[in-house]
Design a protein around this motif. Sequence first.
Motif, mmCIF file in Angstrom:
data_model
loop_
_atom_site.group_PDB
_atom_site.id
_atom_site.type_symbol
_atom_site.label_atom_id
_atom_site.label_comp_id
_atom_site.label_asym_id
_atom_site.label_seq_id
_atom_site.Cartn_x
_atom_site.Cartn_y
_atom_site.Cartn_z
ATOM 1 N N ARG A 26 0.882 -1.034 0.187
ATOM 2 C CA ARG A 26 0.013 -0.077 0.151
ATOM 3 C C ARG A 26 0.978 1.295 -0.120
ATOM 4 O O ARG A 26 1.978 1.211 0.548
ATOM 5 N N ASP A 167 -9.593 -4.073 9.642
ATOM 6 C CA ASP A 167 -9.388 -3.439 8.732
ATOM 7 C C ASP A 167 -8.310 -2.676 7.995
ATOM 8 O O ASP A 167 -7.496 -2.158 8.798
ATOM 9 N N GLU A 168 -7.892 -3.226 6.645
ATOM 10 C CA GLU A 168 -6.640 -2.686 6.035
ATOM 11 C C GLU A 168 -6.483 -1.251 6.000
ATOM 12 O O GLU A 168 -5.469 -0.747 6.227
ATOM 13 N N ASP A 169 -7.532 -0.501 5.792
ATOM 14 C CA ASP A 169 -7.417 0.962 5.631
ATOM 15 C C ASP A 169 -7.082 1.430 6.844
ATOM 16 O O ASP A 169 -6.308 2.353 6.979
ATOM 17 N N ALA A 173 -3.662 3.804 7.864
ATOM 18 C CA ALA A 173 -4.098 5.172 8.363
ATOM 19 C C ALA A 173 -3.152 5.202 9.756
ATOM 20 O O ALA A 173 -2.466 6.214 9.941
#
Length: 295
Positions: A26, A167-169, A173
């Motif tokens: 990412r 949750d990957e996001d 973050a």
Amino acid sequence: MAGPRRDTRGIVEARELLARVDFRRREPAPELRSLIEHYWLIDWDLTEPYASHVVPHPSVNLVFQRYGDEAPWAEIAGIGLELFTQKLAGRGRVCGVQFRPGGFRPFAPNRPVSYWTGRRVPLTRAIADPGPAPGGDQQETTGARAVTAPPWTRLDAEIRHVVGPDDEDARVAALDAFLLGLAPAPDPQAAQAVALVDRVRGDRSIRRVADLAAAERMSVRSLQRLFAACVGVGPKWVILRYRIHEALERAEADTAVLDWSALATELGYSDQAHLARDFTATVGVPPTAYARPRR
């Protein structure tokens, strides 16, 4: 910049690893992209242990990790000079930060990046040991740290914020927030080193240290000092490592029998024997033996 790399360079037996784990790259926040190559996220749930092998990049990594029910922790992984092997078992998660070669220096300006080479240092220990003041001054360094970081009372929470969310996001973050909180100062030497390594990676005409020094109008000695301070290994090591990465990827990807002699020439080796020697020393098996099971 384009998105994160999609190649498998550096991963030995990439297909075997990717069949067993969930591996993603990412992008970091825009403000961090000049210093950080990408984040790499791995999750696994294995019924049988598996040993992964990686030919390290010329990059420092900051690695947040959780194995089974153990408490999560983080470490600074300096550039590895040898083949890196990690045994994976049960369930686990890793959230890694791969700094661009040269990009770690602004986060830890009190030491040359060569200090970290070959070391894996728990983040708590790195924070506790400030090292000398920038420039080698041994005077009092109150408030200085080897790696600037949140107060001790918050560090454990910061680590949990990175590896905890499913949750990957949210993980991305949390990495952004942690790294932006370190507030790395601009460093012209580090920026120069990043640009030089980018040139080595993309320009196959750079086959010797003297080629790079001449192209940049620098002395070989000045180039070596810059790489020691900001990259962590010498320019010769970087040149050779990127060529081995390319050979490894070609061996993984080619569906026909690979012409190792032609590849040696393409990568700037004087002959196939020299490529075979470097490949064997780095990966542990000769190139023809490594490629054979894939046919």
